[in-house]
Motif scaffolding. Structure first.
Motif, short mmCIF file in Angstrom:
data_model
loop_
_atom_site.label_atom_id
_atom_site.label_comp_id
_atom_site.label_asym_id
_atom_site.label_seq_id
_atom_site.Cartn_x
_atom_site.Cartn_y
_atom_site.Cartn_z
N ILE A 144 0.08 2.51 12.09
CA ILE A 144 1.06 2.46 10.99
C ILE A 144 1.12 3.80 10.27
CG2 ILE A 144 1.62 1.38 8.78
CD1 ILE A 144 2.18 -0.35 11.20
N THR A 145 -0.03 4.41 10.03
CA THR A 145 -0.07 5.72 9.36
C THR A 145 0.72 6.75 10.15
OG1 THR A 145 -2.24 5.24 8.39
CG2 THR A 145 -1.57 7.55 8.52
N ASP A 146 0.50 6.77 11.45
CA ASP A 146 1.22 7.72 12.29
C ASP A 146 2.70 7.39 12.41
OD1 ASP A 146 -1.17 8.98 12.60
OD2 ASP A 146 -1.49 8.35 14.69
N ALA A 147 3.02 6.11 12.37
CA ALA A 147 4.42 5.70 12.41
C ALA A 147 5.16 6.21 11.18
CB ALA A 147 4.53 4.18 12.51
N LEU A 148 4.55 6.06 10.02
CA LEU A 148 5.18 6.52 8.78
C LEU A 148 5.36 8.03 8.80
CD1 LEU A 148 3.21 4.29 6.24
CD2 LEU A 148 5.59 4.00 6.97
N LEU A 199 5.62 -5.47 6.24
CA LEU A 199 6.84 -5.99 5.62
C LEU A 199 7.22 -5.18 4.38
CD1 LEU A 199 6.14 -9.81 6.02
CD2 LEU A 199 7.79 -8.43 7.30
N GLN A 200 6.21 -4.71 3.65
CA GLN A 200 6.50 -3.87 2.48
C GLN A 200 7.11 -2.54 2.90
OE1 GLN A 200 3.21 -3.32 -0.20
NE2 GLN A 200 4.23 -1.74 -1.39
N HIS A 201 6.59 -1.92 3.96
CA HIS A 201 7.16 -0.67 4.46
C HIS A 201 8.61 -0.87 4.90
CE1 HIS A 201 3.42 1.36 4.06
NE2 HIS A 201 2.82 0.79 5.09
N ILE A 202 8.90 -2.04 5.47
CA ILE A 202 10.27 -2.35 5.87
C ILE A 202 11.17 -2.47 4.64
CG2 ILE A 202 11.74 -4.11 6.92
CD1 ILE A 202 9.42 -4.70 8.86
#
Length: 330
Positions: A197-201, A217-220
């Motif tokens: 997730i860190t790398d995706a962001l 879901l919060q990132h979305i």
């Protein structure tokens, strides 16, 4: 019950010595009751993902019911198989357990030489069913599934797709899309969801498949990640506009993860049954149900036999998928 009477009854039931000792504990024999010391719960994935969050919540509440500490330790690697392998080789006393998706038992053995023999692991209890979300990162130049497929068709292997590892459910999803849509992706396997997730962001790849969680879901909701599709029987309540892969015409890729607790084969059956009963009680608690709901997950409350049947059925299904898609381990 006198020891001689117990021994005759136990032998009549065809019990192993370990099972006889466990029954003696419950029926007032001389053996000390289980558990007598802390239990170690090995989580098969890194900290931060939905499996880690739920494992820690279950461990905390299980400790309250068993009156001994349940210590969580992350053992990520090999798409969950590393932790399960440690448990498979542990003493058969239920003091070392694994919290993992069922894929190390149902998928990994069909992709090559597994780290352990599935016969050395016994199912204890199902815990949750977790949808898998296909997401676009800031590095992607598309906002929907159709546009993503078009981009993949125009530039084979240009789209990098991160999963929680080779032989993970996300990897199967990738391979199913590859086979059905005849598109090629570059697979980026991780050891679990946290670093992924860190790398995706940070936009280090264009696509990722990850289990639903409150953090994802919060990132979305904040627009940092864009959902393209979900692997789920129905659309998610929190993402009603996002279609399932089945709706998009890729039913074989429409997969959800099933997680549970496992012990070494040979663990006394009565202890397995005790653990199953306690875990089902924990899953029925309101705070646990609310935490699962916040991550769009469902409790997987099963008997030991039912959980074994789920694993056997999924293993048969994965064997067909691996053969049809000509998947190989990495």
């Amino acid at each position: 019950m006198r020891r001689r009477t117990f021994a005759i009854q136990a032998m009549a039931l065809g019990m192993s010595l370990a099972a006889q000792q466990a029954l003696a504990q419950i029926q007032g024999g001389t053996q000390r009751p289980w558990p007598q010391k802390p239990i170690k719960l090995l989580v098969a994935y890194p900290p931060g993902g939905v499996s880690d969050v739920m494992a820690r919540m279950v461990a905390e509440r299980l400790a309250q019911r068993l009156n001994v500490p349940v210590l969580v330790e992350n053992r990520a690697g090999a798409s969950g198989a590393l932790a399960v392998n440690v448990v498979a080789k542990s003493a058969h006393d239920a003091y070392t357990l694994a919290f993992s998706a069922i894929s190390p038992l149902t998928l990994s053995p069909h992709l090559g030489k597994p780290l352990f023999d599935p016969k050395d692991i016994v199912a204890v209890a199902g815990v949750m069913v977790s949808p898998v979300i296909l997401l676009a990162t800031p590095a992607a130049g598309f906002a929907d599934f159709k546009t993503m497929l078009s981009a993949a068709q125009n530039k084979p292997f240009a789209l990098r797709w991160a999963t929680s590892g080779a032989a993970s459910l996300g990897h199967v999803m990738l391979e199913q899309l590859h086979a059905a849509a005849r598109v090629d992706f570059t697979h980026i396997p991780y050891k679990g969801g946290g670093q992924q997730i860190t790398d995706a962001l940070g936009g280090q790849f264009e696509l990722l498949s990850v289990n639903a969680s409150a953090a994802v879901l919060q990132h979305i909701q904040e627009g940092k990640l864009r959902p393209l599709a979900v692997g789920s029987p129905v659309r998610l309540e929190s993402l009603p506009m996002v279609p399932t892969l089945a709706e998009l015409g890729f039913a074989a890729a429409n997969l959800s993860s099933q997680f549970g607790v496992f012990a070494p084969t040979g663990t006394p059956p009565l202890i397995i049954d005790r653990l199953n009963a306690e875990i089902q009680i924990v899953l029925g608690q309101q705070a646990v149900r609310e935490r699962l709901g916040a991550a769009e997950c469902l409790p997987l409350k099963t008997s030991v036999l039912e959980f074994k049947r789920i694993i056997a059925q999924e293993s048969d299904n994965m064997a067909r998928i691996v053969k049809d898609a000509r998947m190989v381990g990495e």
